[in-house]
Design a protein around this motif. Structure first.
Motif, mmCIF file in Angstrom:
data_model
loop_
_atom_site.group_PDB
_atom_site.id
_atom_site.type_symbol
_atom_site.label_atom_id
_atom_site.label_comp_id
_atom_site.label_asym_id
_atom_site.label_seq_id
_atom_site.Cartn_x
_atom_site.Cartn_y
_atom_site.Cartn_z
ATOM 1 N N THR A 156 0.846 -1.381 -0.100
ATOM 2 C CA THR A 156 0.105 -0.008 -0.058
ATOM 3 C C THR A 156 0.852 1.241 0.065
ATOM 4 O O THR A 156 0.554 2.207 -0.637
ATOM 5 N N GLN A 157 2.142 1.132 0.829
ATOM 6 C CA GLN A 157 2.901 2.369 0.795
ATOM 7 C C GLN A 157 3.520 2.553 -0.600
ATOM 8 O O GLN A 157 3.447 3.733 -1.218
ATOM 9 N N SER A 158 3.886 1.360 -1.206
ATOM 10 C CA SER A 158 4.626 1.644 -2.374
ATOM 11 C C SER A 158 3.670 1.942 -3.541
ATOM 12 O O SER A 158 3.995 2.589 -4.626
ATOM 13 N N ALA A 159 2.259 1.524 -3.455
ATOM 14 C CA ALA A 159 1.292 2.095 -4.207
ATOM 15 C C ALA A 159 1.184 3.291 -4.632
ATOM 16 O O ALA A 159 0.815 4.044 -5.611
ATOM 17 N N ALA A 160 1.261 3.934 -3.459
ATOM 18 C CA ALA A 160 1.069 5.606 -3.558
ATOM 19 C C ALA A 160 2.188 6.137 -4.407
ATOM 20 O O ALA A 160 2.067 7.110 -5.154
ATOM 21 N N PHE A 161 3.325 5.539 -4.537
ATOM 22 C CA PHE A 161 4.641 6.027 -4.860
ATOM 23 C C PHE A 161 4.572 5.662 -6.569
ATOM 24 O O PHE A 161 4.817 6.466 -7.427
ATOM 25 N N TYR A 162 4.283 4.379 -6.571
ATOM 26 C CA TYR A 162 3.700 3.817 -8.068
ATOM 27 C C TYR A 162 2.659 4.619 -8.753
ATOM 28 O O TYR A 162 2.917 4.803 -10.105
ATOM 29 N N ALA A 163 1.769 5.146 -7.982
ATOM 30 C CA ALA A 163 0.476 5.845 -8.751
ATOM 31 C C ALA A 163 1.243 6.984 -9.193
ATOM 32 O O ALA A 163 0.929 7.617 -10.491
ATOM 33 N N GLU A 164 2.130 7.627 -8.704
ATOM 34 C CA GLU A 164 2.719 9.109 -9.110
ATOM 35 C C GLU A 164 3.472 8.743 -10.134
ATOM 36 O O GLU A 164 3.540 9.597 -11.207
ATOM 37 N N VAL A 165 4.273 7.569 -10.170
ATOM 38 C CA VAL A 165 4.974 7.283 -11.601
ATOM 39 C C VAL A 165 4.270 7.122 -12.691
ATOM 40 O O VAL A 165 4.358 7.628 -13.599
ATOM 41 N N PHE A 166 3.056 6.333 -12.425
ATOM 42 C CA PHE A 166 2.223 6.127 -13.500
ATOM 43 C C PHE A 166 1.535 7.308 -14.022
ATOM 44 O O PHE A 166 1.391 7.518 -15.234
ATOM 45 N N ARG A 167 1.104 8.272 -12.982
ATOM 46 C CA ARG A 167 0.317 9.465 -13.553
ATOM 47 C C ARG A 167 1.236 10.331 -14.187
ATOM 48 O O ARG A 167 0.868 10.919 -15.127
#
Length: 221
Positions: A100-111
């Motif tokens: 869940t923590q990494s998902a927040a950072f991955y989300a910004e990478v994808f966005r």
């Protein structure tokens, strides 16, 4: 004061350290897989014109970007079972915390990768009769992926290091096993020197593989 180094006792515990290495790789692989999937969903929600999707995703990302990782480990392991009346073992709790923590950072990478493409790509998809969803799958994401490689791999690199926090939940990863070896051998300098060497080797191999993948994907731009 002269210290006599003796790695023999520590190296005799190699099977235990190897078990910890396998535990580290297990939790990292599970967290990356789950984190990437959740991160992509969050990124699409943040790009949505609907505020009912955009705002919750933004709140999720900001929460995880501004709280320490260890808090998430403790919450999933100690608090979540009480709140939801469920039972989580150390592996599952640590995986959820990391993912869940990494998902927040991955989300910004994808966005960031998706937004880096100009509106012309969307217009080209519509001109071909595609819906926005089809354009995203067939045109936008394939191009954006090549631009996401470096930050994506960097975040995965950080996740691999953060797996050491799973030792606080008594999960049998590398640091936890090293602590057990130290308790059995009473050789802290040798134990944690070997531990550091294993992390350096593991992360070096991961970094080398990541660099190779980045070069390969860049070649297809």
């Amino acid at each position: 004061m002269r210290y006599d180094w003796d790695f023999g006792a520590v190296l005799a515990q190699a099977p235990l350290l190897l078990d910890g290495l396998i535990g580290t790789l297990r939790i990292a692989a599970a967290a990356i897989g789950l984190g990437v999937a959740l991160g992509l969903v969050l990124a699409l929600m943040r790009l949505s014109p609907r505020w009912l999707l955009r705002w919750p995703a933004a709140a999720f990302v900001e929460f995880y970007r501004n709280t320490p990782a260890i808090v998430h480990f403790f919450w999933f392991y100690f608090a979540m079972p009480v709140v939801l009346d469920v039972s989580l073992d150390a592996f599952l709790a640590a995986t959820l915390a990391l993912a869940t923590q990494s998902a927040a950072f991955y989300a910004e990478v994808f966005r960031g990768g998706i937004r880096s493409l100009g509106p012309g790509q969307w217009e080209a998809g519509r001109a071909l009769g595609m819906t926005d969803g089809q354009a995203m799958r067939r045109i936008i994401l394939p191009q954006a992926m090549t631009r996401m490689v470096a930050p994506f791999l960097e975040r995965s690199f950080e996740l691999l290091k953060t797996t050491s926090l799973a030792s606080t939940l008594a999960y049998g990863e590398l640091l936890f096993r090293a602590t057990q070896v130290n308790s059995a051998t009473f050789r802290p300098l040798e134990t944690y020197t070997v531990l550091a060497g294993m992390y350096v080797l593991l992360l070096f191999l991961f970094s080398s593989a990541a660099g190779f993948a980045e070069r390969r994907m860049t070649a297809f731009r």
